[in-house]
Design a protein around this motif. Structure first.
Motif, PDB file in Angstrom:
ATOM      1  N   GLN A 148     -13.214  -5.187  19.709  1.00 55.67           N
ATOM      2  CA  GLN A 148     -13.263  -6.362  18.835  1.00 55.67           C
ATOM      3  C   GLN A 148     -14.437  -7.273  19.197  1.00 55.67           C
ATOM      4  OE1 GLN A 148      -9.301  -7.821  19.506  1.00 55.67           O
ATOM      5  NE2 GLN A 148      -8.376  -6.470  17.982  1.00 55.67           N
ATOM      6  N   LYS A 151     -17.652  -5.708  17.890  1.00 57.97           N
ATOM      7  CA  LYS A 151     -17.851  -5.933  16.457  1.00 57.97           C
ATOM      8  C   LYS A 151     -18.280  -7.373  16.183  1.00 57.97           C
ATOM      9  CE  LYS A 151     -14.885  -2.423  14.359  1.00 57.97           C
ATOM     10  NZ  LYS A 151     -15.722  -2.094  13.210  1.00 57.97           N
ATOM     11  N   ARG A 154     -21.779  -7.859  16.505  1.00 57.12           N
ATOM     12  CA  ARG A 154     -22.509  -7.069  15.514  1.00 57.12           C
ATOM     13  C   ARG A 154     -23.187  -5.838  16.134  1.00 57.12           C
ATOM     14  NH1 ARG A 154     -25.166 -11.625  11.434  1.00 57.12           N
ATOM     15  NH2 ARG A 154     -23.174 -12.610  10.879  1.00 57.12           N
ATOM     16  N   GLN A 156     -22.412  -2.019  16.303  1.00 56.12           N
ATOM     17  CA  GLN A 156     -21.518  -1.075  15.628  1.00 56.12           C
ATOM     18  C   GLN A 156     -21.018  -0.004  16.593  1.00 56.12           C
ATOM     19  OE1 GLN A 156     -20.139  -1.073  12.549  1.00 56.12           O
ATOM     20  NE2 GLN A 156     -19.025   0.716  13.300  1.00 56.12           N
ATOM     21  N   MET A 181      -9.172   1.520  13.269  1.00 57.54           N
ATOM     22  CA  MET A 181     -10.541   1.004  13.325  1.00 57.54           C
ATOM     23  C   MET A 181     -11.543   2.111  12.999  1.00 57.54           C
ATOM     24  SD  MET A 181     -10.368  -1.479  16.701  1.00 57.54           S
ATOM     25  CE  MET A 181     -12.001  -2.176  16.493  1.00 57.54           C
ATOM     26  N   ASP A 185     -14.107   2.072   9.787  1.00 57.20           N
ATOM     27  CA  ASP A 185     -15.563   2.240   9.878  1.00 57.20           C
ATOM     28  C   ASP A 185     -16.042   3.508   9.177  1.00 57.20           C
ATOM     29  OD1 ASP A 185     -15.875  -0.078  11.271  1.00 57.20           O
ATOM     30  OD2 ASP A 185     -15.993   0.854  13.251  1.00 57.20           O
TER      31      ASP A 185
END
Length: 351
Positions: A148, A151, A154, A156, A181, A185
Motif C-alpha cells: 500500500q 502504491k 506511485r 507500480q 491487488m 492491477d
C-alpha cells in the motif's frame, strides 16, 4: 575556446581517474583468478582506495559506490558494511545510489528492523528494487502495508513484489487481499503466486482445488511446488490417501517428484490418521527407498526418516540410516541428530 575545452577535458579526466583505476583493478584481478577471485578482487579494490588518496586523488562517492556495489553483488556483506562506515568517517556524503545499495545490503541480511530504521532515518526514496528488499525482510503481516505504501509513492508493484508479499503466507485473508491487488492491477499471476495462495489455504481442501483449477483455466502450468502445496493441505487434514492422490496426479502430469515432494509424503505418513501405526514404518521405508532409487538424497529426507524411526523404528535402523547418510556424502543436520537422540532415548526406556 580550444584551450578552454582542453582544460575542461583534463579536469574531467583527472576526476574520473580514481573510478577508472578501480574498474581496471577489478578487470585485472578477475582475469587472473577462478571462482575464488571474488574475495581477492574485493580486497584489491579496498586496498586501492587509500592508495589513490595517497597519490593525491579525490576518491568521490562514485568510487565508493562502485566498490560497495561489487561487494554487495558478490555477497561480501561484512566488507560492504565496513566500507560504508569508512565512507561516513571520511565524510563522503551518500547519494541515492549509496542509499539503494545500503537498502539492498540490509535486505540481504534479513534485518527488517534495521532496514526500516535506515529508510526512515535517511528519508530514502525507495525504487522498485528497494521495495523488494523491504518485502523480503518484512513479516507477512507487514507486507500488505508495504504494498500500500508502494502504491501511495506511485511505484507500480510487479509480480516480483506480489510474489514476495505472498511468500510463506500464513494469513489466508491477507493472502486473498494480495490476490485482489494483483487482479486490480490486471497482472497475470504465475505459478509462484498460485503456489503461495494454495499454501495459505490451511486445511481448506476445496479452496486449494479451486485455485488449482483456476491455474488450468489461465494456462498457468503447475510445478512440483504446486503439487506439494496441495499435498500439504491433505497432510494438515491427516489424509495420506489425499497426499498420495496428489502425488499420483503429479506423476501423471510427468512431473518428477523431488526431495521436497518425498519429504512431504514422509511427513504425511507420520501425521496420517488414515494409516494404522503398524503400517507407517513399512510405508515410510518404501517411500524412502523410492526416493533413493530416483537419486533424491537430502538432509530433509534423512531428517524425516529419522523422525519416523524415532517413533516407530529400532536403534539398528537409525544406525543404518546414519551410515547411508555418510555414504551419500551428506553432513549430520541438527534435525537428524535431534531425532536420533530421541530414538536412543526411546530405545533406552523400552529396554
Amino acid at each position: 575556446m580550444r584551450r578552454c575545452r582542453a582544460v575542461l577535458e583534463f579536469y574531467t579526466s583527472a576526476s574520473d581517474q580514481p573510478l577508472r583505476s578501480l574498474k581496471r583493478i577489478a578487470r585485472e584481478l578477475r582475469s587472473k583468478s577462478d571462482d575464488k577471485s571474488v574475495l581477492s578482487t574485493a580486497v584489491g579494490l579496498l586496498r586501492e582506495i587509500p592508495q589513490l588518496e595517497t597519490n593525491g586523488y579525490q576518491v568521490d562517492v562514485r568510487c565508493y559506490n562502485f566498490v560497495v556495489e561489487f561487494l554487495v553483488s558478490h555477497h561480501q556483506r561484512k566488507l560492504a558494511s565496513e566500507l560504508l562506515q569508512t565512507m561516513d568517517a571520511k565524510r563522503v556524503e551518500r547519494d541515492q545510489v549509496t542509499h539503494e545499495l545500503a537498502v539492498k545490503l540490509h535486505g540481504e541480511r534479513g534485518d527488517a528492523a534495521a532496514l526500516a530504521q535506515y529508510v526512515d532515518r535517511n528519508q530514502v526514496t525507495l525504487n522498485a528494487q528497494g521495495y523488494a528488499s523491504l518485502l523480503r525482510t518484512a513479516s507477512f503481516a507487514d507486507r500488505l502495508l508495504i504494498l500500500q505504501r508502494m502504491k501511495a509513492a506511485r511505484v507500480q508493484p510487479s509480480m516480483i513484489h506480489y510474489n514476495l508479499a505472498l511468500r510463506r503466507a500464513t494469513d489466508r485473508e491477507k493472502a486473498r487481499a494480495v490476490g485482489k491487488m494483483i487482479a486490480g492491477d490486471r497482472l497475470q499471476p504465475d505459478s509462484k503466486s498460485y503456489n503461495a495462495l494454495i499454501s495459505a489455504c490451511g486445511t481448506n481442501t476445496q479452496r486449494g482445488l479451486e485455485l488449482f483449477e483456476k491455474m488450468a483455466e489461465k494456462a498457468v502450468l503447475p510445478t512440483t511446488a504446486t503439487y506439494c502445496a496441495l499435498a500439504n493441505i491433505h497432510k494438515a487434514n491427516g489424509s495420506f490417501a489425499g497426499v498420495r492422490g496428489v502425488m499420483d496426479a503429479m506423476a501423471a502430469a510427468r512431473i518428477a517428484a523431488d526431495h521436497v515432494a518425498f519429504g512431504t509424503m514422509l511427513k504425511a505418513v507420520q501425521l496420517a490418521t488414515d494409516v494404522a501405526d503398524d503400517r507407517k514404518l513399512g510405508l515410510a521405508e518404501a517411500l524412502f527407498a523410492q526416493a533413493e532409487a530416483q537419486g533424491q538424497r537430502s538432509q530433509i529426507l534423512y531428517a524425516r526418516m529419522m523422525e519416523i524411526y524415532s517413533l516407530h523404528g529400532s536403534l539398528e535402523q537409525g544406525d543404518d540410516l546414519l551410515r547411508k547418510l555418510k555414504a551419500a556424502g551428506l553432513r549430520m543436520h541438527p534435525a537428524i541428530k535431534e531425532q536420533y537422540e530421541n530414538l536412543k532415548r526411546r530405545h533406552k526406556n523400552t529396554r
